[in-house]
Design a protein around this motif. Sequence first.
Motif, mmCIF file in Angstrom:
data_model
loop_
_atom_site.group_PDB
_atom_site.id
_atom_site.type_symbol
_atom_site.label_atom_id
_atom_site.label_comp_id
_atom_site.label_asym_id
_atom_site.label_seq_id
_atom_site.Cartn_x
_atom_site.Cartn_y
_atom_site.Cartn_z
ATOM 1 N N UNK A 36 26.538 4.521 18.214
ATOM 2 C CA UNK A 36 27.601 3.527 18.110
ATOM 3 C C UNK A 36 28.151 3.125 19.473
ATOM 4 N N UNK A 37 28.011 3.974 20.483
ATOM 5 C CA UNK A 37 28.545 3.663 21.810
ATOM 6 C C UNK A 37 27.577 2.826 22.649
ATOM 7 N N UNK A 38 26.297 2.879 22.343
ATOM 8 C CA UNK A 38 25.301 2.158 23.139
ATOM 9 C C UNK A 38 25.502 0.647 23.115
ATOM 10 N N UNK A 39 25.759 0.010 21.971
ATOM 11 C CA UNK A 39 25.988 -1.440 22.008
ATOM 12 C C UNK A 39 27.201 -1.834 22.851
ATOM 13 N N UNK A 40 28.277 -1.066 22.780
ATOM 14 C CA UNK A 40 29.453 -1.403 23.591
ATOM 15 C C UNK A 40 29.184 -1.168 25.070
ATOM 16 N N UNK A 41 28.361 -0.179 25.393
ATOM 17 C CA UNK A 41 27.985 0.047 26.795
ATOM 18 C C UNK A 41 27.241 -1.168 27.342
ATOM 19 N N UNK A 42 26.333 -1.701 26.568
ATOM 20 C CA UNK A 42 25.559 -2.863 27.008
ATOM 21 C C UNK A 42 26.414 -4.127 27.061
ATOM 22 N N UNK A 43 27.315 -4.300 26.114
ATOM 23 C CA UNK A 43 28.153 -5.498 26.088
ATOM 24 C C UNK A 43 29.180 -5.510 27.213
ATOM 25 N N UNK A 44 29.670 -4.346 27.598
ATOM 26 C CA UNK A 44 30.681 -4.247 28.652
ATOM 27 C C UNK A 44 30.069 -3.794 29.966
ATOM 28 N N UNK A 45 28.826 -4.158 30.220
ATOM 29 C CA UNK A 45 28.103 -3.668 31.395
ATOM 30 C C UNK A 45 28.771 -4.056 32.703
ATOM 31 N N UNK A 46 29.418 -5.197 32.749
ATOM 32 C CA UNK A 46 30.061 -5.644 33.980
ATOM 33 C C UNK A 46 31.244 -4.794 34.395
ATOM 34 N N UNK A 47 31.791 -4.031 33.471
ATOM 35 C CA UNK A 47 32.955 -3.206 33.766
ATOM 36 C C UNK A 47 32.592 -1.814 34.277
ATOM 37 N N UNK A 48 31.304 -1.512 34.311
ATOM 38 C CA UNK A 48 30.859 -0.179 34.729
ATOM 39 C C UNK A 48 30.394 -0.214 36.184
ATOM 40 N N UNK A 49 30.921 0.695 36.980
ATOM 41 C CA UNK A 49 30.447 0.834 38.361
ATOM 42 C C UNK A 49 29.246 1.770 38.380
ATOM 43 N N UNK A 50 28.553 1.788 39.505
ATOM 44 C CA UNK A 50 27.401 2.687 39.638
ATOM 45 C C UNK A 50 27.854 4.138 39.532
ATOM 46 N N UNK A 51 28.968 4.475 40.149
ATOM 47 C CA UNK A 51 29.481 5.841 40.091
ATOM 48 C C UNK A 51 29.825 6.272 38.670
ATOM 49 N N UNK A 52 30.449 5.370 37.910
ATOM 50 C CA UNK A 52 30.791 5.693 36.520
ATOM 51 C C UNK A 52 29.534 5.871 35.682
ATOM 52 N N UNK A 53 28.508 5.060 35.933
ATOM 53 C CA UNK A 53 27.253 5.192 35.189
ATOM 54 C C UNK A 53 26.547 6.502 35.524
ATOM 55 N N UNK A 54 26.551 6.873 36.801
ATOM 56 C CA UNK A 54 25.931 8.141 37.193
ATOM 57 C C UNK A 54 26.702 9.308 36.575
ATOM 58 N N UNK A 55 28.022 9.224 36.574
ATOM 59 C CA UNK A 55 28.823 10.274 35.944
ATOM 60 C C UNK A 55 28.579 10.318 34.436
ATOM 61 N N UNK A 56 28.362 9.153 33.816
ATOM 62 C CA UNK A 56 28.026 9.122 32.394
ATOM 63 C C UNK A 56 26.685 9.813 32.137
ATOM 64 N N UNK A 57 25.716 9.577 33.004
ATOM 65 C CA UNK A 57 24.406 10.228 32.866
ATOM 66 C C UNK A 57 24.559 11.742 32.948
ATOM 67 N N UNK A 58 25.313 12.208 33.923
ATOM 68 C CA UNK A 58 25.500 13.648 34.112
ATOM 69 C C UNK A 58 26.274 14.255 32.937
ATOM 70 N N UNK A 59 27.394 13.624 32.561
ATOM 71 C CA UNK A 59 28.225 14.172 31.484
ATOM 72 C C UNK A 59 27.505 14.119 30.140
#
Length: 167
Positions: A36-59
């Motif tokens: 359920x979170x994947x579609x919102x991640x893709x739709x709000x892609x402009x609001x994610x920084x590289x650091x936040x995405x890397x932290x999301x991968x790790x977490x």
Amino acid sequence: RLLLSPAIGALVAVTAIAFAELTDNGADQVLFSGESALPSLLQDAGQWSVGALVLLIVAKGLAYCLSLATFRGGPTFPAMMIGAAGGMAVSHVGDLPMIAGAAMGIGAMAVTILGLPLTSALLTSVFLAADELTLLPLIIVAVVVAYVASARLTPAAAAPPPPAAGP
């Protein structure tokens, strides 16, 4: 086992809370399967920084590993979520459209987990149906490369010892 499950659950919760506090994104990105979170991640892609995405991968990866060790659930959607975040992070760094990076990441992680290239390419293209035709060549290349790499890096199963010689 009775004491291990709540302890693992607490570690997953701490990981999600730490992610939410460090990135100003919801803990739901780390919790649950990611379906359920994947579609919102893709739709709000402009609001994610590289650091936040890397932290999301790790977490998400840590919570995913801990959960697979203790709780019930499948590996496919959390892997797709991690792949999408990785592809989006790469698209921020390089000159790659976000949806192309996410599609390649989803396909690569799906085939790595499932070991089924055709199913992984189809699953990814169905999930990204709006851009399916333009992304399909990239998805296929990412799936094939990830499949070959994972097949080459996976250790071969140990062969059983030869039977003992008879009397």
